[in-house]
Motif scaffolding. Structure first.
Motif, PDB file in Angstrom:
ATOM      1  N   TYR A 100       2.499   8.679  -1.189  1.00 28.19           N
ATOM      2  CA  TYR A 100       3.411   8.592  -2.341  1.00 28.19           C
ATOM      3  C   TYR A 100       3.936   7.168  -2.507  1.00 28.19           C
ATOM      4  O   TYR A 100       3.965   6.633  -3.629  1.00 28.19           O
ATOM      5  N   LEU A 101       4.344   6.532  -1.408  1.00 27.57           N
ATOM      6  CA  LEU A 101       4.929   5.200  -1.482  1.00 27.57           C
ATOM      7  C   LEU A 101       3.916   4.171  -1.973  1.00 27.57           C
ATOM      8  O   LEU A 101       4.264   3.255  -2.728  1.00 27.57           O
ATOM      9  N   LYS A 141       3.490   4.730  -5.703  1.00 26.92           N
ATOM     10  CA  LYS A 141       4.702   4.258  -6.385  1.00 26.92           C
ATOM     11  C   LYS A 141       4.710   2.740  -6.459  1.00 26.92           C
ATOM     12  O   LYS A 141       5.018   2.157  -7.511  1.00 26.92           O
ATOM     13  N   GLN A 142       4.345   2.093  -5.365  1.00 29.27           N
ATOM     14  CA  GLN A 142       4.292   0.631  -5.347  1.00 29.27           C
ATOM     15  C   GLN A 142       3.281   0.119  -6.364  1.00 29.27           C
ATOM     16  O   GLN A 142       3.541  -0.862  -7.076  1.00 29.27           O
ATOM     17  N   ASP A 181       4.695   0.834  -9.967  1.00 29.47           N
ATOM     18  CA  ASP A 181       5.920   0.089 -10.253  1.00 29.47           C
ATOM     19  C   ASP A 181       5.642  -1.396 -10.487  1.00 29.47           C
ATOM     20  O   ASP A 181       6.307  -2.040 -11.295  1.00 29.47           O
ATOM     21  N   GLU A 191       8.276  12.255  -0.945  1.00 30.05           N
ATOM     22  CA  GLU A 191       8.709  10.914  -1.326  1.00 30.05           C
ATOM     23  C   GLU A 191       8.721   9.931  -0.156  1.00 30.05           C
ATOM     24  O   GLU A 191       8.871   8.728  -0.370  1.00 30.05           O
TER      25      GLU A 191
END
Length: 251
Positions: free
Chosen positions: A232-233, A236-237, A240, A227
């Motif tokens: 991963y970030l 996710k960005q 999202d 995470e």
């Protein structure tokens, strides 16, 4: 031997810094190599991750050669050479091995797997004792399958357990669903006393719970959690707030 008692085939990797002639030339100028002192490997799965050019695949290649694999991939028995392009880094590594020796092993490289498939075809023109090498890979020519099918046939059929498996960006040929299937196959092999070292960009493949993740960057090498990885970030960005990210990309 139980899952938690398994001892790794490679415990640690040490760079012989005192023997390196210069840090100004390849591969010693790479961030991962310049900052490397010693890496402790997870007994089940170790991930090497980071942006292109950081040195993760170069380090994985050096580990493979130092352990006895062919630089272009394959099992311990493969000794072909299509183009001698590997670095000299393996000569400056010391592998701290466990007391057990693997009964199986494979070095899988996305970029040279075509060469492995071609070498199998050559070996099978005059099979030793009538036993074709391709039978170990599922019996169907790897050249007659898609890249992803050939990769997955290798995971399913050639990886036998009680082995050490080094994988360089295996996601290059695998769909997201196949990557999840690969995690399942990895777990089966880990439970059969196997150890994996994987260089990857895929957050899906990084999700195996019994593992250590090392992230390579310009600042060196650090152990991290899934995470907290840049991979991963970024994903996710994107999911999202896809519209906002695309807006900035297209300005």
């Amino acid at each position: 031997m139980s899952f938690n008692e398994f001892m790794p085939y490679i415990k640690r990797i040490k760079l012989l810094k005192e023997q390196i002639p210069s840090y100004s030339k390849y591969p010693f100028h790479l961030p991962a190599v310049k900052s490397l002192d010693e890496l402790t490997l997870h007994p089940q799965v170790t991930y090497l991750i980071g942006e292109n050019g950081m040195g993760k695949s170069t380090l994985l290649e050096a580990i493979a050669i130092a352990y006895g694999f062919n630089s272009e991939g394959g099992s311990f028995n493969f000794n072909f050479s299509t183009y001698d392009s590997h670095s000299s880094l393996d000569q400056y590594l010391r592998l701290v091995k466990g007391v057990q020796k693997p009964k199986d092993g494979f070095f899988l490289r996305a970029e040279t797997y075509y060469n492995v498939a071609s070498n199998i075809e050559e070996l099978d023109r005059e099979p030793l004792g009538g036993n074709k090498v391709i039978n170990q890979f599922g019996g169907v020519s790897l050249h007659e399958q898609s890249h992803g099918e050939a990769f997955f046939a290798t995971f399913l059929n050639r990886f036998r357990g009680q082995g050490i498996y080094l994988l360089d960006e295996p996601e290059a040929a695998l769909s997201p669903l196949r990557q999840l299937s690969m995690l399942s196959r990895m777990h089966e092999l880990v439970e059969q006393d196997s150890q994996f070292i994987i260089a990857t960009h895929s957050p899906l493949l990084m999700a195996y719970p019994h593992s250590t993740i090392y992230e390579f960057s310009e600042d060196g090498i650090k152990e991290t959690l899934l995470e907290e990885t840049s991979h991963y970030l970024l994903f996710k960005q994107f999911f999202d707030d896809k519209e906002r990210l695309l807006h900035h990309l297209f300005l």
